[in-house]
Motif scaffolding. Sequence first.
Motif, PDB file in Angstrom:
ATOM      1  N   THR A  96      13.468  -4.263  -3.624  1.00  0.00           N
ATOM      2  CA  THR A  96      12.760  -3.381  -2.699  1.00  0.00           C
ATOM      3  C   THR A  96      11.813  -4.207  -1.844  1.00  0.00           C
ATOM      4  N   TYR A  98       8.693  -4.274   0.749  1.00  0.00           N
ATOM      5  CA  TYR A  98       7.509  -3.563   1.229  1.00  0.00           C
ATOM      6  C   TYR A  98       6.922  -4.358   2.391  1.00  0.00           C
ATOM      7  N   THR A  99       6.612  -3.701   3.480  1.00  0.00           N
ATOM      8  CA  THR A  99       6.222  -4.419   4.685  1.00  0.00           C
ATOM      9  C   THR A  99       4.892  -3.919   5.237  1.00  0.00           C
ATOM     10  N   ASN A 100       4.340  -4.702   6.147  1.00  0.00           N
ATOM     11  CA  ASN A 100       3.121  -4.307   6.854  1.00  0.00           C
ATOM     12  C   ASN A 100       3.205  -4.787   8.291  1.00  0.00           C
ATOM     13  N   ALA A 110       3.883   0.557   7.516  1.00  0.00           N
ATOM     14  CA  ALA A 110       4.240   0.029   6.197  1.00  0.00           C
ATOM     15  C   ALA A 110       5.550   0.662   5.756  1.00  0.00           C
ATOM     16  N   ILE A 112       9.304   0.778   3.717  1.00  0.00           N
ATOM     17  CA  ILE A 112       9.889   0.391   2.432  1.00  0.00           C
ATOM     18  C   ILE A 112      11.404   0.411   2.606  1.00  0.00           C
ATOM     19  N   ALA A 122       4.554   3.960   3.669  1.00  0.00           N
ATOM     20  CA  ALA A 122       3.211   4.327   3.240  1.00  0.00           C
ATOM     21  C   ALA A 122       2.645   5.338   4.224  1.00  0.00           C
ATOM     22  N   VAL A 138       2.463  -5.898  -4.181  1.00  0.00           N
ATOM     23  CA  VAL A 138       2.867  -4.774  -5.027  1.00  0.00           C
ATOM     24  C   VAL A 138       2.839  -5.233  -6.480  1.00  0.00           C
ATOM     25  N   ILE A 143       1.051  -0.183  -4.464  1.00  0.00           N
ATOM     26  CA  ILE A 143       1.168  -0.991  -3.251  1.00  0.00           C
ATOM     27  C   ILE A 143      -0.252  -1.251  -2.766  1.00  0.00           C
ATOM     28  N   LEU A 145      -2.196  -2.598   0.542  1.00  0.00           N
ATOM     29  CA  LEU A 145      -1.895  -2.782   1.956  1.00  0.00           C
ATOM     30  C   LEU A 145      -3.153  -3.166   2.716  1.00  0.00           C
ATOM     31  N   LEU A 174       3.744   3.807  -5.668  1.00  0.00           N
ATOM     32  CA  LEU A 174       4.971   3.155  -5.207  1.00  0.00           C
ATOM     33  C   LEU A 174       5.819   4.040  -4.303  1.00  0.00           C
ATOM     34  N   GLY A 176       4.441   5.599  -1.779  1.00  0.00           N
ATOM     35  CA  GLY A 176       3.795   5.532  -0.476  1.00  0.00           C
ATOM     36  C   GLY A 176       2.670   6.518  -0.282  1.00  0.00           C
TER      37      GLY A 176
END
Length: 740
Positions: A96, A98-100, A110, A112, A122, A138, A143, A145, A174, A176
Amino acid sequence: MKFRLIKKLGIICPKFDQSIKKMSRKRSFNQRKFLTFLLCLTIGIIVSSTAITTRWTVSGSPTHTYKTSWIGNSFGGGKDWVQNNIEAMYVAANGTVYTNSVWDEAGREAGIYQDGKIIGMANDTHGWSRTGGKAVTVDSKYIYLAITQGSIGKTEKDYPPDGTTWYCVRRYDLSGKPAPFTSGRGWDKSMLIASTKGEITGLATAKKELYVSDSAANRIRIYSTETMQELRSFSVTRPGAITVDQKANLWIIQNKKGSNPAKILHYSHTGKQLPQEITKVIEPTAIAIDPQGRLLVAENGPLQQVLIYNVTDKPVQVGTFGTKGGVFAGNPGEVQDLKLYGITGLGTDATGNIYINSNGFNRSGTDLRKFSPSGKQLWRLLGLLFVDNADADPQTDGVDVFTKEEHFVMDYSQPPGKQWTFKNYTLNPFKYPQDPRLHTSPDATFVRRIQGKPFLFITNMYSSFLQIYRFDTSKNNKVAIPSGMFVGTNGEGKKSIAGNWPPHQPAKGEWIWRDRNGNGAFDEGEYDKSEDYPYLGGWWVDSKGDVWKTLRTQDSIGIRHYPLQGLDANGNPIYAYSSMQKQKTPSMFTDLRRIEYFPETDTMYLSGFTVDHPAKGDDTGVVGSEIVRFDNWSQENPTPRWRIVVPHDTTGKREVSTAAMSVAGDYVFIVTFKTAEVHIYNAATGVQVQQFKPGSEVAHESGWIDIPHGIRAFRRSNGEYLVFVEEDWKGKVIIYRLMG
C-alpha cells in the motif's frame, strides 16, 4: 476567484502562484493582489446523459455527435483521479502506497494506492487555509501526515491566530479518517504542532515513536505515537527525509543549502550521531530501507537513479536502480520504463518490489511506478497535467499532441482515456537550467511548423509572456530547447521579471530574447528591448509563424504584429521591434482581449468588451463580451462580417463569463469560465450551432477554466475536430471529438 468544492462550507486557502501554480486572483490589471479567503461556492453538476455518445443541441440548429476523452491522467474523474505532484510517499509491507502533496486541486493531497488502483485518501486535507506537505509515514495503526494549517480569521474553533502558521503532523487511522488525541490541536484535535517557523521535511516511526524533521529549528523531534507527547529531541543541521534501519537507527538526509552539500547521516534512536555517513550524493530527495536491510537513496541530480548501499558496516554502494541519466539518457526526453525524472518518492514492500515517484521538474506532475526487484515495471499511475492545455502538431494530423512539458502520441481507435501514450518529456534542467519553464508558470501551448520544423509557443495565466522552443530533430533529441521569449512591460517601471532570472534582462520596459548562440541560455547581447502599454489581453501565433498580441485599453492602437523574419543559423525564429507593426483597435472595442489571425484567408477574429456590451467591473482573464470576425483584414479599415455576443458577466458576480476561444476549420469554439460548457458557432455566419458539457467518460465534471487559452481546437484531415479544454481540477486535459 477560483476555488473548489469542499465537504464543509467554509473559508478556503489560497494557492501559491509559483509553487502550487495558482493563487486566487483579483480581476484588476492595475495590480494583481491575492485574496486570502472567500466563502466556498457550491457548484452542482446536473447529469443529463449517461451515453458515451452525446448530443446537446441548440434549438433549431444542426448538431455534431461528440465523444469526451482525455489525456494526462490514468483516470477520468469521479472518485478516481491521480493527485497532483506527489512530494513524499511511504510504502507499507503489503504494497500500500501512502502519499502527500502540498496541493491537489480536487482535495486528494494524501492519496492511498495499491495494485495500480486508488483505494482511498486522507480526509480534510484541503481548504480552510490548509494544505498538505512534504512528508508522510505509517505504522500499524496510524498515518502521520505533514500538513500546513494557516489562520482563517476570527473563529471560536482552534485555528492559528492571524499572522501565524502551524506546521503540523496530523494523525489519521489507516482508512484516512482523522485520529484525534488528548493534546491534539485543530478543530478535531488531530494535529500536532511541530513548528511555527518552517515546514516538516521528514517523518518516520519505530517502536511506538514518531521522528519528525523540524528543519527550521535544525532538530529531530521524537514523539510518542500513542499520546503524541514530545519525548526528546536532538540537533541535526537541515534535516530532511528519514528512514529507520533494522537496528532501529535513523538515516537522515541532510539537505543542501547554498555551498553546503547534501549528506546522509546516521544516528541512534536516542540521538547519538554514529560514524557512518554518505557524502557522495548531489540531490538526495527520498530514502528507504529494503527487506535486505540495504539503504536506498533517490539521487535527483544528473544520475536520476536510486543508489543502493550496504550499510551493515561502513556504507558501500552496491548497485543502482534505473537508467543512468534517467529520461535524458539515450534519446534525450524519450520516456521508458526505467528512465526516471525528478524523483520525489521511494519505498519497498516486504517482497522487495520497488516503488518510485517522479514529479518532473518545477512540479511537472505525478508519475508513480511499481517495479519488481529485477526491474520489470508492474504498474504505473500518471497525473501529469495541472493548469495546462494541449495542441496538436498540424503536420501529423493530430497524432502528436503537446502540452507545456509533455509529448503524447495518440491512437484515436482506442476507447476514451486510452488513446494517449506519454512518449516524451521535453524539459531538461541539467542541460538547459535557464529554461523558462523552470522559472515561470506557463500554462498552454501553441504547436506550429515553421519551414517544416516543429516549434512550441507557450504563454501563461496572465498573458504576460510568450515562450518559444525549438527541437533538434537531427539528433533524435526529444527535448524542447529554449529558443526565444517575448515579455511585456512592467507597469511600475521595473524589470519585467523580478528576481535574478533571467540574467542580463533590461532594467525596464519589455523585451524579446533570442538564443543567438544556440546554447539555450539568456546571454548578454541577446535582448531586443522596447517599452509599451503594460496590460495584455492575449497572444496568437499564426500559421506563418507571425506573432500577434493585443493591448487591452490602450488608446486606439492596441494590436501588435511581429512578422517572422526567418530562422537564424541555430534554427531560432527571428522577431524584432524594428519590424513590429502597430494596428488599430476596431472602434467597437473598449477593452481588447483575444486575437486569432488566419493569413491564408486574411481573416481576423478579435474579442473583448465593447461599447454595446461593456465590462461589469474588471474581469481580467476572460474573452470579453463579443467576438468579431473581419474579412480582408490587411485592407484599409476592414468592416466586421459578424459580431457574436458570448456569455459574459452582467451582474458583477462573475457567475457567467467566457474564458477562452479558438477558431478551427468552419467553427469558432468558446468555453465558459465556471461551467466549462463549450459553445460552437458557425465561422461563416456567426450563428451558434451547438453547445455541450463534459460527458459520462469524465463523470460529467470539470474544474473552472483558469487560463486565457483554455480551449484549443484542431481539424483533422478526415473532418473530425479535436477540442482540447483545460481541466486541472482532476489533473488532465479534456478532449472532445466531433465529426465535422
